[in-house]
Write an enzyme that holds these catalytic residues in place. Sequence first.
Site, short mmCIF file in Angstrom:
data_model
loop_
_atom_site.label_atom_id
_atom_site.label_comp_id
_atom_site.label_asym_id
_atom_site.label_seq_id
_atom_site.Cartn_x
_atom_site.Cartn_y
_atom_site.Cartn_z
N ASP B 138 5.58 -2.09 1.12
CA ASP B 138 4.14 -2.33 1.23
C ASP B 138 3.60 -1.48 2.39
O ASP B 138 3.77 -1.85 3.55
CB ASP B 138 3.85 -3.81 1.49
N LYS B 201 -2.85 -3.02 -3.28
CA LYS B 201 -2.85 -4.33 -2.64
C LYS B 201 -4.06 -4.43 -1.72
O LYS B 201 -4.43 -3.46 -1.08
CB LYS B 201 -1.53 -4.47 -1.87
N LYS B 237 -1.88 -6.47 -6.27
CA LYS B 237 -1.47 -7.57 -5.40
C LYS B 237 -2.58 -7.96 -4.43
O LYS B 237 -2.82 -7.29 -3.44
CB LYS B 237 -0.22 -7.16 -4.59
#
Lengths: 513, 301
Positions: B138, B201, B237
Amino acid sequence: MAIAKKKVTKPIAKKSVVTTKKVSAQKTENPSSDDFWKYAPAPESKDHVTLKEKYDLYIGGKFVKPNSGKYYETINPASGEVIAKIADGNEKDIHLAVTAARKAYDQHWGKLPGKERAKYIFRIARMMQERAREFAVIETMNGGKPIRESRDIDIPLAANHFFYYAGWADKLDYAFPNAKPKSLGVAGQIIPWNFPLLMAAWKLAPALATGNTVVLKPAESTPLTALKLAELIHDAGVPEGVVNIVTGFGPAGASLVNHPGIDKIAFTGSTPVGKYIQKAIAGTPKKATLELGGKAAHIIFDDAPIDQAVEGIVNGIFFNQGHVCCAGSRLFIQENVAELVIRKLKQRMKTLIVGDPMDKNTDIGAINSKEQMDKINQYIKIGIKEGAEIYQPECALPAKGFFCKPTLFLHTSQSHRIVQEEIFGPVLAVQTFRTLEEVIEKANNIPYGLSAGVWTDKGSKIFNLTTQLRAGVVWANTYNKFDPASPFGGYKESGFGREGGLHGLYPYVSLQS
Amino acid sequence: MLPLPPNVHHASPIDQVGVEERVARFNTRSIKKESKMQGLKMALNMIDLTTLEGKDTVGKVQQLCYKAQHLADHLLDVPKVAAICVYPNHVKTAKKHLGNSGIKVASVATAFPSGNSNRRIKLLDTKMAVDHGADEVDMVISRGEFLQGNYNFVYDEIAAIKEACGMARLKVILETGELSTLDHVRLASDIAIAAGADFIKTSTGKIQPAATMPVTLVMLQAIKDHFDRTGIMIGMKPAGGISTAKIALQYLVMLYETLGTAWMNNHWFRFGASSLANDILMQIGKEQTGAYYSSDYLSKD
């Protein structure tokens, strides 16, 4: 900058090829159209609703039997089942109602100070909020509109209209500077079947606030919420005869229009009936406001926020099954984004849920009546015959009741009948255009002029357009938005006079200097 | 405005009011009975159970790993979460304690959460996570560069990190709470996707607001447009602020009606959350036992 660009584009080009391969392999593992998650039925409960088997007329503060002794059945268009029996009012009932309204006006309501009238109207508004759920359920049962709409739009908006005009009742002197507003007397009001309670509120609230008394005739197919409103008005202690509600068919409406005892007629409905009213009251001192048909241009420019515009198109034409006089039924898309907009619109239409109006997840409910269903089907046939390309998403329709799939007609032109005539259903005719001048000309090229919508990110374009569109309401980057403070009404064959806002007070007063 | 990277398409502008109205409409959906249970289990299975604290220790990560595999052993038929999300120095621990449970290890990287460092350090950070066995990385974008209009910098950085990820899937955190407008969110999404993101995300969870439904909707639409153009799926996400089962179901409704069922699994959709799991378990427990019980029955690891 240029160096940075050079440096990265190479490895990325390589990378993206790798990604494509990998992901397309994964894609086959993920079938995209299986319905493995579906919304379970979520029906709104009817337990808290009290309905009588038979409804009488509300005249002079009492529920009275119709002169004819006859009753007709009102049905739930989603199932065809009979909900209640409704009094079939006639000319004599209208006469009684007008007489009661005149008496109430002369003896009491017409003399009551504004702040006292306001108390009654505020009370109606509050009680409507208290009974909102019951009103919403009955509106949906009788009219076929989704409970989501009656719960979130029709009923709250109706209550807001009463609140708004209650606020004006004691401030009329400020609404009309340097003029003395005087109430007219008895108003005859005829309302349509597409927003039964909301239209009653639009008509009653300003009439009462300005000191008039009323005879209201609901549409024959959707009288129930108006009759529940009669009960509410009765419970609110509104003096007898101030509001009279007479149910019945066309002849009852005609007798109301022609009755010499009324001072004003307010009508919302079809253009042919509006023309009849105009002729009928010609040569009399009766004032009138007419809110009639429409065939609104909904314009999407290439610089529009496309995803939100698609949502606006959906709200414009599929709201209330398209039974909306201001529905955005003529879509104009700038040609360079037409393919994109239509693709997205089709995708969005696939997610619309058509079915049981009482289910909280239903987007498109039942068509209001068999007559309307037949009319829509006839226009769909006409569209196909005219050679327009039809699109309807695949969706299951309930076996009983009147339902229509959301429908697009692509590749239409101003010469198509489905573009020229009001269908009053979930049917959208799509055209493309090239330039601003062209779309303004085409948007105005229609006998109607009720509403229009425009989508562009450019503020100057909005203002340029709105000054040139011959429509009473123009929405910019939204559609079908209503507010009690905002005037609503048409140009040309869409009628005249405004309802809502300060403008909505004018039709109910005469100004004296 | 500086030029866009060559393969980033100009998207339509975003109307914030329209986005908020669409979201409000998703939230009127009433999810009941079997669809609710199915949705709750799906949401549980999509969670990246997260601990990203300065005070993270081996012990804490170990406890979280156990929880990930045993969310509530007293309930029937409860799925596992999708992944554990930790800092790079805890990847080894997580990997060890998750064993062959099938639960992935995601690691934040690239000078998380601010991203204020140089390319070399960010690449090393990424490499460390991957070398220690992270299945997913991430990363954060350089918001400062983005807001300066230096879109090529942002693009190049993502592309470089993507390369360093090797087989690990890359989630690109836009930190939407710092991007200020939905138009920026859309542009950052398009840049991330074009530069090779496997997932986009919303947030680090360290900045308020974190994930919101309007922001997520705009990102889902970017994914949709990319898919319609290329046939390539990208994951989504939302992270931070999704703490109740009710909100999670609203996100699933939005996912369902925007991207469809193909995205409704943890390969393509994740919730970055720490407290969401227990609220979902509470709802599942209520369905199974008929009553809500005290939150003390649910583990707080």
